[in-house]
Design an enzyme around this catalytic site. Structure first.
Site, PDB file in Angstrom:
ATOM      1  N   HIS A 109       0.814  -1.212   0.000  1.00  0.00           N
ATOM      2  CA  HIS A 109       0.000   0.000   0.000  1.00  0.00           C
ATOM      3  C   HIS A 109       0.851   1.265   0.000  1.00  0.00           C
ATOM      4  O   HIS A 109       0.384   2.322  -0.432  1.00  0.00           O
ATOM      5  CB  HIS A 109      -0.952  -0.014   1.186  1.00  0.00           C
ATOM      6  CG  HIS A 109      -2.110  -0.937   0.999  1.00  0.00           C
ATOM      7  ND1 HIS A 109      -3.345  -0.710   1.553  1.00  0.00           N
ATOM      8  CD2 HIS A 109      -2.233  -2.090   0.291  1.00  0.00           C
ATOM      9  CE1 HIS A 109      -4.178  -1.687   1.211  1.00  0.00           C
ATOM     10  NE2 HIS A 109      -3.507  -2.541   0.453  1.00  0.00           N
ATOM     11  N   HIS A 272      -2.049 -12.557  -1.873  1.00  0.00           N
ATOM     12  CA  HIS A 272      -3.100 -13.275  -1.158  1.00  0.00           C
ATOM     13  C   HIS A 272      -2.710 -14.713  -0.832  1.00  0.00           C
ATOM     14  O   HIS A 272      -3.528 -15.485  -0.349  1.00  0.00           O
ATOM     15  CB  HIS A 272      -4.395 -13.227  -1.962  1.00  0.00           C
ATOM     16  CG  HIS A 272      -4.985 -11.856  -2.015  1.00  0.00           C
ATOM     17  ND1 HIS A 272      -6.163 -11.571  -2.665  1.00  0.00           N
ATOM     18  CD2 HIS A 272      -4.553 -10.672  -1.499  1.00  0.00           C
ATOM     19  CE1 HIS A 272      -6.424 -10.283  -2.553  1.00  0.00           C
ATOM     20  NE2 HIS A 272      -5.459  -9.718  -1.850  1.00  0.00           N
TER      21      HIS A 272
END
EC number: 1.11.1.21
Length: 740
Positions: A109, A272
């Protein structure tokens, strides 16, 4: 005096948000962000041309971060980070006993705000520490990740910036969980203030999406679907759990971050493979973000009243998904679960849309209770990787070829976290990969010895005798150099990519005129190189030298002879090492320095000029003097007379400012959209000048007028020339990192 400071601030906030701060309450104090903007919200914000002033740097102007970083024992730093990752803290317990997945999200991020359209965002300055990023909904609880790293930052002090630490920690997290990364480069120096020059979107509330028009056309330069998200809504567009529709959003947002379809699949699936999402309870149990939180929380936000508010009770996105049975170990478990199970829609404990494997065994460990197991779950955007007709085959191939997947993820992760660092020559540390990648905009080694001062003088004469005008030489040099963006350190004159596609075909560069100029310059280059022995001049150097020679000629004609500093050593890039598609993002839709305004711009020309100056790292005085000089040198797009406020074009005079501020001239709009104006003699009514918004703003804006007055004064002729030359040389050398 009252000691209830929080109450004072709260009262002021309440009054301000009741409506108009003047008519219905108190205007905020300057320390609260009050000022001229509340009265005139449309005024130019020249403060974006004064970013990160030296006076705000506590380390001082002499501090050399590159030197400090090179003194680090990087292996020791990584060992200290690794210890943090597996030392769970009671105040914020680690999922599965490992903070690695949290740190991967933090690094992702930090870097993932980058967008190709203007090069802004990214991990390069550690902006995740500051508003608005530190309080974006998508960055929920990353304040804890950074706080966990404080002991490491404290130990290594100024030798390790926060910007580097965030990315390095992501790498260490991957490596300690069994993944072999592609490499790591340091060199991201911290800044000390929040960026105010990044347009994050038109919305005024979190997670709103007023950025779309037509058939879901995302506004440029934005790279996310909603205010406060990094990329896409994991529940699907606006929370609609449609994997195919979500795939469209994924493709567009990742493309705007410079990722192709394979890189996109690799990044999502690789990320993920680790960790989980958090949605143990309702969103209304979560408190204020860090910027809005109470003082006693000391910069930590999102305090939750659900259960313990942490560990198994944590709430971040509202989704409650763990993808694999080994969430702290690299493997192919994400694709295995994606393809081996069928999924049905469910709601998380927080009410968010997510998917659970039908008729599946409970094979997923609980993050905090070893006695619990769960069924596999996926996000809507995960299912996009299986169901989208393009992503699906890529995902299947990665599932069946895990080594290919690992390599793709390693390369995509490196690109994600290094995309805004500029050329490879700026990379620092022992883990810089040897392989050069095309997205780094590589440049070749020089073909011969660099030209010397005598050669420079000879070439200047040949260039001025070549038949090219001052206007042509100046315009070509400006077009080549002004592609530079300080945001991601791309573009610039080095490489002479102006002669390659797509730059040679850009409308702003007047392709036919440019082709003619390049033919002449290439002729001068061939003639010199054929008779110069070991010394060779690159076209990149020749383009800049031509502009500089023209500036010298124009200054002499104005009565102020000057030598324009020139540093040889540029090289010519090749098509083989130029990703033409990636350079399309650098095409200017407006360049106020050339009085060019393309179609489809949302902002008026004066705001676009300011934005361009910001990308060129110019100050307000530098922007001002460059516009005034380029106008009288005839550098306007298509030889436009807009802004040419002089009777002696080609002479480097201060006429632009003198005539703009002439009290005997009256101005009137000549177009319905108020983009062009004419200046008439106030006494006779005779038309004297034509100008654009990018011209008249130097008389209408009070701060720019103050600068224009300096250069319009009777004693300013010589100062104007010297200031123009200094600003010109700065732009010509913006990408010469070898000169720093």
């Amino acid at each position: 005096m009252s000691e209830n400071h929080d109450a004072i601030v709260t009262d002021a906030k309440t009054e301000e948000t009741d409506g108009c701060p003047v008519a219905h309450g108190r205007a905020p104090h300057p320390t609260q962000g009050g000022g001229n903007r509340q009265w005139w919200p449309e005024r130019l914000n020249l403060k974006i041309l004064a970013k990160n002033p030296a006076v705000a740097n506590p380390l001082g102007e002499e501090f050399d971060y590159a030197e400090a970083f090179e003194a680090l024992d990087l292996a020791a730093v990584k060992r200290d980070i690794a210890e943090v990752l597996t030392t769970s803290q009671d105040w914020w317990p680690a999922d599965f006993g490992n903070y690695g997945p949290l740190m991967i999200r933090m690094a992702w991020h930090s870097a993932g705000t980058y967008r190709i359209s203007d090069g802004r965002g990214g991990a390069g300055a550690g902006q995740q520490r500051f508003a608005p990023l530190n309080s974006w909904p998508d960055n929920g609880n990353l304040d804890k990740a950074r706080r966990l790293l404080w002991p490491v930052k404290k130990k290594y002090g100024q030798n390790l910036s926060w910007a580097d630490l965030l990315v390095l920690t992501g790498n260490v997290a991957l490596e300690t969980m069994g993944f072999e990364t592609f490499g790591f480069a340091g060199g991201r120096a911290d800044v000390w203030e929040a960026e105010e020059d990044v347009y994050w979107g038109p919305e005024t509330t979190w997670l709103d999406d007023r950025r779309y028009t037509g058939d879901r056309e995302l506004e440029n330069p934005l790279g996310a679907v909603q205010m406060g998200l990094i990329y896409v809504n994991p529940e699907g567009p606006n929370g609609n759990p449609d994997p195919i529709a979500a795939a469209r959003d994924i493709r567009e947002t990742f493309r705007r971050m410079a990722m192709n379809d394979e890189e996109t699949v690799a990044l999502i699936a690789g990320g993920h493979t680790f960790g989980k999402t958090h949605g143990a309870g309702p969103a209304d149990a979560v408190g204020d973000d860090p910027e809005a939180a109470a003082m006693e929380q000391q910069g930590l936000g999102w305090k939750s009243t659900h259960g313990t508010g942490k560990g198994g009770d944590a709430i971040t996105s509202g989704l409650e998904v763990t993808w694999t049975s080994t969430p702290t170990q690299w493997g192919n478990g994400f694709f295995k679960n994606l393809f081996e199970f069928e999924y049905e829609l469910e709601q998380s404990p927080a009410g968010a849309n997510q998917w659970v494997a039908k008729d599946a065994p409970e094979i997923i460990p609980d993050a905090h209770d070893p006695a619990k197991k769960h069924r596999p779950r996926m996000l809507t955007t995960d299912l996009s990787l299986r169901l989208d007709p393009i992503y699906g085959p890529i995902s299947r191939r990665f599932y069946e070829n895990p080594e290919e997947f690992a390599d793709a993820f390693a390369r995509a992760w490196f690109k994600l976290t290094h995309r805004d660092m500029g050329p490879k020559s700026l990379y620092l540390g022992p883990e810089v990969p040897e392989e050069t990648l095309i997205w780094q905009d590589p440049l070749p080694e020089p073909e011969g010895e660099v030209i010397d001062a005598e050669d420079v003088a000879t070439l200047k004469t040949k260039l001025l005798e070549s038949g090219l005008s001052v206007s042509q030489l100046v315009t070509t040099a400006w077009a080549s150099a002004s592609t530079f963006r300080g945001s991601d350190k791309r573009g610039g004159a080095n490489g002479a990519r102006i002669r390659l596609e797509p730059q040679r075909g850009w409308e702003v560069n007047e392709p036919d005129e440019l082709a003619q100029v390049l033919r002449v310059l290439e002729g001068v280059q061939r003639e010199f190189n054929s008779g110069s022995g070991a010394k060779k001049v690159s076209l990149a150097d020749l383009i800049v030298l031509g502009g500089s020679a023209a500036v010298e000629k124009a200054a002499k004609e104005a009565g102020f002879p000057v030598e324009v500093p020139f540093a040889a050593g540029r090289v010519d890039a090749t098509e083989e090492h130029t990703d033409a598609e990636s350079f399309e993002a650098l095409e200017p839709t407006a360049d106020g320095f050339r009085n060019y305004l393309g179609k489809g711009n949302r902002l008026p020309a004066e705001f676009l000029l300011l934005d361009r100056a910001n990308l060129l790292t110019l100050s307000a005085p530098e922007m001002t003097v460059l516009v005034g000089g380029l106008r009288v040198l005839g550098a306007g797009h298509q030889q436009s007379q807009l802004g040419v406020f002089t009777r002696t074009p080609g002479s480097l005079t201060n006429d632009f400012f003198v005539n703009l501020l002439d009290l005997g001239t009256t101005w009137k709009s000549t177009s319905e959209d108020r983009t062009t104006f004419e200046g008439r003699d106030a006494a006779t009514g005779e038309v004297k000048w034509a100008g654009s918004r990018a011209d008249l703003v130097f008389g209408s804006n009070a701060e720019l007028r103050a600068l224009a007055e300096v250069y319009a004064s009777d004693d300013a002729g010589e100062k104007f020339v010297h200031d123009f030359v200094a600003a010109w040389v700065k732009v010509m050398n913006l990408d010469r990192f070898d000169l720093a």
